[in-house]
Design a protein around this motif. Structure first.
Motif, mmCIF file in Angstrom:
data_model
loop_
_atom_site.group_PDB
_atom_site.id
_atom_site.type_symbol
_atom_site.label_atom_id
_atom_site.label_comp_id
_atom_site.label_asym_id
_atom_site.label_seq_id
_atom_site.Cartn_x
_atom_site.Cartn_y
_atom_site.Cartn_z
ATOM 1 N N ILE A 1 0.365 -11.401 -7.486
ATOM 2 C CA ILE A 1 0.425 -9.874 -7.821
ATOM 3 C C ILE A 1 0.569 -9.609 -9.230
ATOM 4 O O ILE A 1 1.620 -10.191 -9.722
ATOM 5 C CB ILE A 1 1.605 -9.147 -6.754
ATOM 6 N N VAL B 1 2.627 -1.916 -4.818
ATOM 7 C CA VAL B 1 2.307 -2.147 -3.281
ATOM 8 C C VAL B 1 2.927 -1.108 -2.461
ATOM 9 O O VAL B 1 4.238 -1.132 -2.554
ATOM 10 C CB VAL B 1 2.502 -3.700 -2.994
ATOM 11 N N VAL C 1 0.224 -7.834 2.349
ATOM 12 C CA VAL C 1 -0.467 -8.357 1.129
ATOM 13 C C VAL C 1 -1.190 -9.774 1.428
ATOM 14 O O VAL C 1 -0.506 -10.753 1.567
ATOM 15 C CB VAL C 1 0.463 -8.457 0.019
ATOM 16 N N VAL D 1 -3.386 -9.325 -5.932
ATOM 17 C CA VAL D 1 -3.494 -7.955 -6.013
ATOM 18 C C VAL D 1 -3.757 -7.658 -7.812
ATOM 19 O O VAL D 1 -2.866 -8.398 -8.641
ATOM 20 C CB VAL D 1 -1.991 -7.018 -6.088
ATOM 21 N N VAL E 1 -1.974 -0.563 -4.412
ATOM 22 C CA VAL E 1 -2.688 -0.890 -3.043
ATOM 23 C C VAL E 1 -1.617 -0.739 -1.861
ATOM 24 O O VAL E 1 -0.628 -0.365 -2.043
ATOM 25 C CB VAL E 1 -2.719 -2.526 -3.106
#
Length: 177
Positions: free
Chosen positions: A128, A134, A140, A144, A150
């Motif tokens: 990430i 997030v 996940v 990312v 997201v």
């Protein structure tokens, strides 16, 4: 893009049946105790110290891990969280997957100044990027990008990193400099 995991085949019963061939029993016991204490510890600095000292995790300065966060019990040393990040309530971070015919291990790398919403699950082998957000309840299952927002299940990019190279005066927001 697939996750970055190492795959290990098993020949007979499912891979979880073989758990103590893949990770020592006493390591799991120690990790379980430390993680359970950490889940209920309201003092963030103590929690981060427990993660670093007893689990071998990398946790950056000023990072805040909320109550009830569940770190990987088998391989927490494969989790790295950057500085000044927030991991939301009841999030699960996994560095392993035990499947029927194989098990997989993968590092989880969470960058600097990342915000992870409550009740998120992060699968092994995911990175990430710095400054990502997030949303709560997200699965996940892939990387990312830095600065992205997201969310969802399956996770989708809601917004890419904004271009902050605009010249002053281009924005309708007040200039606070």
């Amino acid at each position: 893009m697939s996750r970055k995991t190492e795959r290990y085949q098993v020949k007979s019963a499912n891979s979880l049946w073989h758990i103590y061939k893949t990770v020592p029993f006493w390591k799991v016991v120690k990790n379980f105790i430390v993680i359970q204490i950490s889940r209920y510890t309201p003092l963030i600095s103590v929690k981060n110290w427990l993660y670093r000292t007893f689990l071998g995790m990398k946790v950056g300065e000023e990072t805040a891990v909320a109550l009830m966060v569940m770190m990987d019990i088998m391989f927490p040393e494969r989790i790295s969280i950057g500085r000044n990040s927030i991991i939301g309530y009841n999030t699960t971070i996994l560095a392993h997957e035990y499947l029927i015919k194989e098990y997989r291990l993968g590092d989880v790398v969470i960058g600097d100044e990342v915000m992870i919403g409550a009740n998120t699950t992060i699968l092994p082998g995911v990175t990430i990027g710095d400054g990502a957000i997030v949303s709560a309840g997200t699965l996940v299952h892939r990387d990312v990008p830095a600065g992205a927002f997201v969310g969802g299940n399956p996770m989708q990019v809601i917004r890419e990193k904004e271009d902050n190279n605009k010249t002053k005066g281009d924005s309708k927001e007040p200039d606070l400099d």
